[in-house]
Design an enzyme around this catalytic site. Structure first.
Site, short mmCIF file in Angstrom:
data_model
loop_
_atom_site.label_atom_id
_atom_site.label_comp_id
_atom_site.label_asym_id
_atom_site.label_seq_id
_atom_site.Cartn_x
_atom_site.Cartn_y
_atom_site.Cartn_z
N ARG A 61 3.91 15.36 -1.68
CA ARG A 61 5.08 15.63 -2.51
C ARG A 61 4.71 16.45 -3.75
NH1 ARG A 61 6.34 11.85 -5.07
NH2 ARG A 61 4.74 10.32 -4.50
N LYS A 202 12.27 11.35 0.89
CA LYS A 202 12.22 10.80 -0.46
C LYS A 202 13.40 11.27 -1.33
CE LYS A 202 8.66 8.11 -0.21
NZ LYS A 202 8.91 6.64 -0.13
N HIS A 221 10.94 0.16 -3.02
CA HIS A 221 9.88 0.90 -2.32
C HIS A 221 8.95 -0.14 -1.72
CE1 HIS A 221 6.34 3.92 -2.39
NE2 HIS A 221 7.08 4.11 -1.32
N SER A 239 0.97 4.32 -2.13
CA SER A 239 0.24 4.91 -1.01
C SER A 239 -1.22 4.45 -1.03
CB SER A 239 0.30 6.43 -1.09
OG SER A 239 -0.45 7.02 -0.06
N LYS A 243 0.65 -1.02 2.55
CA LYS A 243 2.04 -1.42 2.73
C LYS A 243 2.49 -1.31 4.20
CE LYS A 243 4.76 1.16 0.37
NZ LYS A 243 5.34 2.11 1.34
N THR A 244 2.15 -0.19 4.83
CA THR A 244 2.52 0.01 6.24
C THR A 244 1.64 -0.85 7.15
OG1 THR A 244 3.30 2.27 5.85
CG2 THR A 244 2.67 1.70 8.10
N ASP A 258 8.86 1.15 4.53
CA ASP A 258 8.78 1.90 3.27
C ASP A 258 9.94 1.72 2.30
OD1 ASP A 258 7.28 3.76 1.66
OD2 ASP A 258 8.75 5.30 2.17
N ARG A 324 -0.33 12.37 8.18
CA ARG A 324 0.81 11.47 8.38
C ARG A 324 1.30 11.50 9.83
NH1 ARG A 324 2.75 8.10 4.02
NH2 ARG A 324 1.76 8.94 2.17
#
Length: 537
Positions: A61, A202, A221, A239, A243-244, A258, A324
């Site tokens: 980003r 996003k 988030h 990131s 989390k994933t 997410d 990704r």
């Protein structure tokens, strides 16, 4: 002759200010989008069937290039400054005209989709782009309407995506050649100057983060999953914190990885897909996510592959460490069909402490939960980002997602506090980072098996029955034991050979927390400030 699907009576895009495009491809299927992407040279099909693309110089980003149009309807609600930069309506109008001119004569791909699994809080989204692969990305990431739901589809927000169009930076009143501009009055987002498709997802997340608090929904988030007993857990984290990975637990149903909302009815996913970081991904450590990288329908960004065999090399970060995989949620075997769940029983706040001093798991009081939510701490590892020195760097991203939060952080913090109190949620701080020393200086990354064991013990209630000790450095309540985890791992100081160095490093990190939290002290009560990361010694 191949016909594209288009909504009845809506064969043009003039309502979005677009005139005289080439062929308009409406809601193409994944195979058709594959065909178009390959034909146009946008990507290649790699071993296993994924569509693999290279996004060029933009592999992440561009938060400094994100703007909100400053109009009377939003002016007093936006927390201006930092990631929320204002732009004049005239600038948006100029760039919108330029996007429209850029798309003239070009084939465009239109995808109609939903953001929000809960119909009561759902946003209808239309994505218009000249990149077939980006259209597949949008189809994967958002919720896919049925054929019946597409009839008469009228978007609440529209994204005009022109990745090949570059702005002129300061001459246009912007920051660089890249722009992501949201106009809440015109209900339109324009994106240009970047091929990184994460800007699409996003931008809608930021819109929901602005709109939903007025509807008494807390946008988050976070990832979420549900146990066999119906117990919901949510995982906040930046990131690289897991989390994933941690939410993709084969023993629990995955709600989403997410973005979620917490309403009066419970938790719901904003998305219909996952956007997983896949650098160094292995079949052994993360079998479910690994399988998606070798499956038709997945979009891979910046993953290196053998040009002859098309075999993937998930351990090659030569293009970026931010490789990704974008895939539909149903590619995970135990994914929730509804995307909705009950109120969270447990809240996990994830951090990857590269200084190696935080306990691997701590139980937080409500005041500590508020403190850590507003802090949003993790650490960048030395050598992984341009300009970093030889030591880790503390990073604070409020609400674990500062770039996506248009309102003041305490708006979201108060919503969390109120919901935790009402539903009796238990909060845990989990460090997935380093132990035994700093990253790159004697420390080792916490074993994922240990982290999974601690999280599972927290979620199934075993850790609530274990005695807690007060950590001498941070004032945190740390379990004295945990099944399948060595006792010394639970005490980070004991893993350091140089205890004096640990004490100094821990004190420095406490100082970083205290300095960062000064911005919130006038917005929270004394109890929250007192729960801060200050040495208990």
């Amino acid at each position: 002759m191949v016909k594209t699907a288009e909504p009845a009576g809506r064969g043009d895009l003039t309502a979005h200010g677009l005139f005289n495009p080439g062929t308009i491809h409406w809601n193409l299927s994944p195979p058709a989008l594959y065909q178009e992407a390959v034909r146009r040279g946008e990507g290649v099909v790699t071993a296993g069937g994924a569509l693999t693309v290279n996004t060029g110089i933009h592999t992440g980003r561009s938060p400094k290039d994100k703007f909100i149009v400053d109009t009377p309807s939003v002016h007093d609600k936006v927390n201006w400054g930092g990631f929320n930069k204002p732009v004049a309506p005239q600038t948006f109008e100029m760039m919108h005209h330029r996007v429209a001119a850029y798309l003239q004569g070009r084939d465009v791909f239109v995808q109609d989709c939903f953001a929000g699994a809960d119909p009561a809080h759902r946003l209808k989204v239309r994505v218009i782009t000249d990149a077939a692969w980006a259209n597949l990305f949008a189809q994967n990431m958002f919720i896919r309407p049925t054929a019946e739901q597409k009839v008469g589809f009228e978007p609440d927000f529209t994204i005009l995506h022109a990745p090949g169009l570059q702005a002129r930076g300061a001459e246009d009143g912007l920051n660089s050649e890249t722009f992501v501009i949201v106009d809440f009055d015109r209900k339109t987002v324009i994106i240009g100057g970047t091929n990184y498709a994460g800007e699409i997802k996003k931008s809608i997340f930021g819109i929901l983060n602005f709109l939903l608090p007025d509807r008494d929904v807390m946008p988050m988030h976070c990832s979420a999953n549900v146990g066999a007993a119906g117990d919901t857990a949510i995982f906040f984290g930046l990131s690289g914190t897991g989390k994933t990975t941690l939410s993709a637990d084969p023993t629990r149903t995955l709600v989403g990885d997410d973005e979620h909302g917490w309403s009066s009815e419970g938790v719901f996913n904003f998305e219909g897909g996952c956007y997983a970081k896949v650098i160094n991904l292995s079949r052994e450590a993360e079998p479910d996510i690994y399988a998606t990288t070798h499956r038709f329908g997945t979009v891979l960004e910046n993953v290196v592959f053998d040009p002859a065999t098309r075999a993937l090399d998930l351990f090659d970060g030569s293009l970026t460490e931010n490789t990704r995989a974008c895939y539909p949620l149903e590619f995970i075997d135990n994914a929730s069909v509804s995307g909705m769940a009950e109120h969270p029983k447990n809240i996990i706040m994830l951090t990857a402490d590269a200084f190696g001093v935080l306990p691997p798991i701590s139980r937080l009081s409500p005041e500590q939960a508020m403190y850590h939510f507003l802090s949003g701490y993790t650490a960048k590892v030395a050598g992984t980002e341009k300009g970093m020195g030889s030591q880790p760097e503390a990073t604070f991203s409020t609400c674990f997602g500062a770039p996506f939060m248009p309102r003041h952080p305490t708006v979201y913090g108060e919503m969390l506090r109120e919901r935790m109190a009402k539903h009796g949620s238990t909060c845990w701080l989990v460090n997935t980072g380093w132990s035994g020393g700093r990253a790159g200086d004697g420390g080792e990354r916490m074993k994922i098996a240990y982290t999974r064991a601690m999280v599972r013990a927290a979620l199934d209630g075993r850790l609530t029955k274990v005695a807690l000790r007060r950590d001498e450095c941070f004032g945190l309540s740390v379990p004295e034991s945990c099944p399948e985890v060595p006792a010394d791992i639970l005490d980070p100081r004991s893993t350091w050979s140089d205890k004096a160095s640990y004490d100094a490093t821990a004190a420095d990190l406490c100082g970083c927390f205290a300095e960062n939290f000064k911005q919130f002290e006038t917005h929270v009560g004394d109890a929250v400030s007192a729960a801060g990361m200050r040495s208990a010694a």
